[in-house]
Design a protein around this motif. Structure first.
Motif, PDB file in Angstrom:
ATOM      1  N   ILE A  41       5.838 -11.839 -12.692  1.00 52.99           N
ATOM      2  CA  ILE A  41       5.294 -13.097 -12.186  1.00 52.99           C
ATOM      3  C   ILE A  41       5.790 -14.208 -13.090  1.00 52.99           C
ATOM      4  CG2 ILE A  41       3.196 -14.404 -11.681  1.00 52.99           C
ATOM      5  CD1 ILE A  41       3.595 -12.001  -9.850  1.00 52.99           C
ATOM      6  N   ASP A  42       6.542 -15.157 -12.525  1.00 58.54           N
ATOM      7  CA  ASP A  42       7.202 -16.169 -13.356  1.00 58.54           C
ATOM      8  C   ASP A  42       7.067 -17.550 -12.718  1.00 58.54           C
ATOM      9  OD1 ASP A  42       8.762 -17.691 -15.001  1.00 58.54           O
ATOM     10  OD2 ASP A  42      10.614 -16.571 -14.688  1.00 58.54           O
ATOM     11  N   SER A  68      11.918 -21.197 -10.018  1.00 61.00           N
ATOM     12  CA  SER A  68      11.620 -21.810  -8.726  1.00 61.00           C
ATOM     13  C   SER A  68      11.679 -20.819  -7.570  1.00 61.00           C
ATOM     14  CB  SER A  68      12.593 -22.956  -8.444  1.00 61.00           C
ATOM     15  OG  SER A  68      12.544 -23.916  -9.469  1.00 61.00           O
ATOM     16  N   LEU A  69      12.631 -19.894  -7.618  1.00 64.07           N
ATOM     17  CA  LEU A  69      12.901 -19.039  -6.479  1.00 64.07           C
ATOM     18  C   LEU A  69      12.530 -17.587  -6.770  1.00 64.07           C
ATOM     19  CD1 LEU A  69      16.311 -20.521  -5.276  1.00 64.07           C
ATOM     20  CD2 LEU A  69      13.988 -21.317  -4.858  1.00 64.07           C
ATOM     21  N   LEU A 102       9.447 -12.805  -9.338  1.00 65.89           N
ATOM     22  CA  LEU A 102       8.660 -13.462  -8.297  1.00 65.89           C
ATOM     23  C   LEU A 102       8.281 -14.844  -8.811  1.00 65.89           C
ATOM     24  CD1 LEU A 102       6.414 -10.480  -7.117  1.00 65.89           C
ATOM     25  CD2 LEU A 102       8.567 -11.316  -6.123  1.00 65.89           C
ATOM     26  N   GLY A 103       9.110 -15.825  -8.467  1.00 66.56           N
ATOM     27  CA  GLY A 103       8.896 -17.187  -8.930  1.00 66.56           C
ATOM     28  C   GLY A 103       8.004 -17.970  -7.986  1.00 66.56           C
ATOM     29  N   ILE A 113       4.794 -17.356  -5.446  1.00 67.09           N
ATOM     30  CA  ILE A 113       3.462 -17.680  -5.971  1.00 67.09           C
ATOM     31  C   ILE A 113       2.747 -18.721  -5.119  1.00 67.09           C
ATOM     32  CG2 ILE A 113       2.258 -18.677  -7.971  1.00 67.09           C
ATOM     33  CD1 ILE A 113       4.538 -17.443  -9.699  1.00 67.09           C
ATOM     34  N   LYS A 114       3.467 -19.681  -4.556  1.00 67.89           N
ATOM     35  CA  LYS A 114       2.823 -20.780  -3.838  1.00 67.89           C
ATOM     36  C   LYS A 114       2.135 -20.339  -2.545  1.00 67.89           C
ATOM     37  CE  LYS A 114       7.165 -22.091  -1.549  1.00 67.89           C
ATOM     38  NZ  LYS A 114       8.257 -23.084  -1.503  1.00 67.89           N
TER      39      LYS A 114
END
Length: 386
Positions: free
Chosen positions: A256-257, A261-262, A350-351, A355-356
């Protein structure tokens, strides 16, 4: 702590304060890196330039000649009664060849806790926090909005000797009501010209926001962290719709990063995902996957592409395929950078693209950091991804 995105779902930033009296600075929060760094080279076409992990903090010195201080903020040591200069030199580099350098210091860092975390104080002050003041940096940093970065990976990645993250310091000092940080990144609305408007969100230090989680706090599914450096967890499958696309050659691991961005993954998995999108192709010039910007736009003549899913802990977590049309690259607005790119072979990053669409929580199961967990949940403000 509220965060804002003004760069097409590229970079969410919030505010921390340094010194006594406090000096506020806009920073990006990055769970894939431990630096509290007041500058980082961000994503270009989906590639993170940050490959040097640490748990340090670095902020701009007032005498930095390359920090573009006309549109960024420098920390003023002379205005802080709690500042201490250790006078030890420090530097770090990034995957694109850019660098930052400066010297190590200590001061108070003040973190605002989430208003929804009633068991935590409204503000947490961390004394004698190790940080670095940047005196020289590469030109590639000057276009970023934040004046730094808050690293939230694990402490072993520190480049400053003895460095830690603000999160682990708060936990070790019993400063939080719960040993958890909840993360909610809100994507901006897509405009008629294909651009994406401002986004928002929250980092809830000391708790989560049950009103934004389907099923409340019990709606979070927890998975034990298996990495010693990152918030890394097992990933049992990747699917486009109901079809598995995870090659046997790609390790079933993810991190999890929030600082990427992507979604970054292996060449094989990036190809498997993008080939499901009609019209996608790998640019031979840039080695970047491009897809039509109108992917899954409403059109009776088009067969919709399936959504992307990652299977973690037996649960499917989706990314709308329309979101994968990330950044326009031609004046006509036809081609966009895909939200899934290659560049990492050992695990999948998993950017923010992932996450959004979800609620993410990071938890210390004990104060030593020997056992960590990642919580994932569906969001009440995000339409179900089918």
């Amino acid at each position: 702590m509220s965060v804002t995105d003004k760069l097409d779902c590229k970079q969410w930033y919030g505010t921390l304060s340094f010194g006594n009296p406090p000096q506020a600075m806009k920073l990006n929060f990055d769970t894939g890196r431990l630096n509290l760094l007041v500058y980082k080279s961000w994503f270009v076409y989906g590639r993170s330039h940050d490959t040097a992990g640490s748990s340090d903090c670095f902020i701009f010195a007032p005498n930095c000649k390359t920090c573009s201080l006309s549109n960024h903020t420098a920390f003023q040591p002379s205005r802080s009664s709690s500042y201490k200069n250790i006078t030890k030199q420090w530097s770090t580099g990034f995957g694109d060849g850019s660098t930052v350098s400066g010297y190590i210091s200590t001061d108070i860092v003040t973190v605002t806790a989430s208003s929804s975390s009633s068991s935590s104080p409204s503000q947490v002050s961390i004394p004698n926090f190790l940080l670095a003041l940047v005196t020289t940096m590469s030109d590639s940093f000057v276009s970023d909005i934040p004046s730094g970065l808050v690293g939230l990976a694990q402490d072993p990645l520190a480049t400053i000797p003895g460095g830690t993250t603000v999160f682990s310091r708060m936990i070790h000092g019993a400063m939080l009501g719960q040993n958890v940080v909840g993360i909610r990144l809100v994507k901006g609305a897509r405009n008629s010209d294909g651009t994406i408007g401002p986004g928002g969100g929250e980092y809830a230090f000391g708790g989560v926001e049950p009103q934004w989680i389907v099923g409340g706090q019990p709606g979070l599914a927890w998975t034990r962290v298996t990495s010693r450096n990152y918030w890394g967890i097992p990933m049992t499958d990747v699917q486009m719709g109901s079809q598995s696309v995870l090659p046997s050659s790609t390790p079933p691991r993810a991190i999890i990063d929030t600082g990427t961005s992507l979604i970054l993954t292996s060449q094989a998995l990036a190809a498997s995902i993008n080939k499901f999108i009609p019209g996608s192709y790998l640019s031979q010039q840039s080695n970047v996957w491009l897809i039509p910007c109108g992917t899954n736009s409403i059109s009776p003549s088009k067969t919709p592409s399936p959504n992307l899913f990652f299977v973690i802990g037996g649960q499917r977590y989706g990314v709308p395929v329309r979101d994968l049309a990330w950044k326009q690259v031609d004046q006509a607005g036809y081609w966009c950078v895909s939200g899934v790119q290659s560049g990492v072979e050992g695990f999948t990053v998993l950017g923010d693209m992932f996450i959004k669409s979800h609620y993410v929580a990071l938890k210390y199961n004990d104060v030593t950091g020997g056992s960590l967990s990642v919580g994932l949940g569906q969001r009440t403000d995000v339409s179900p991804i089918l």
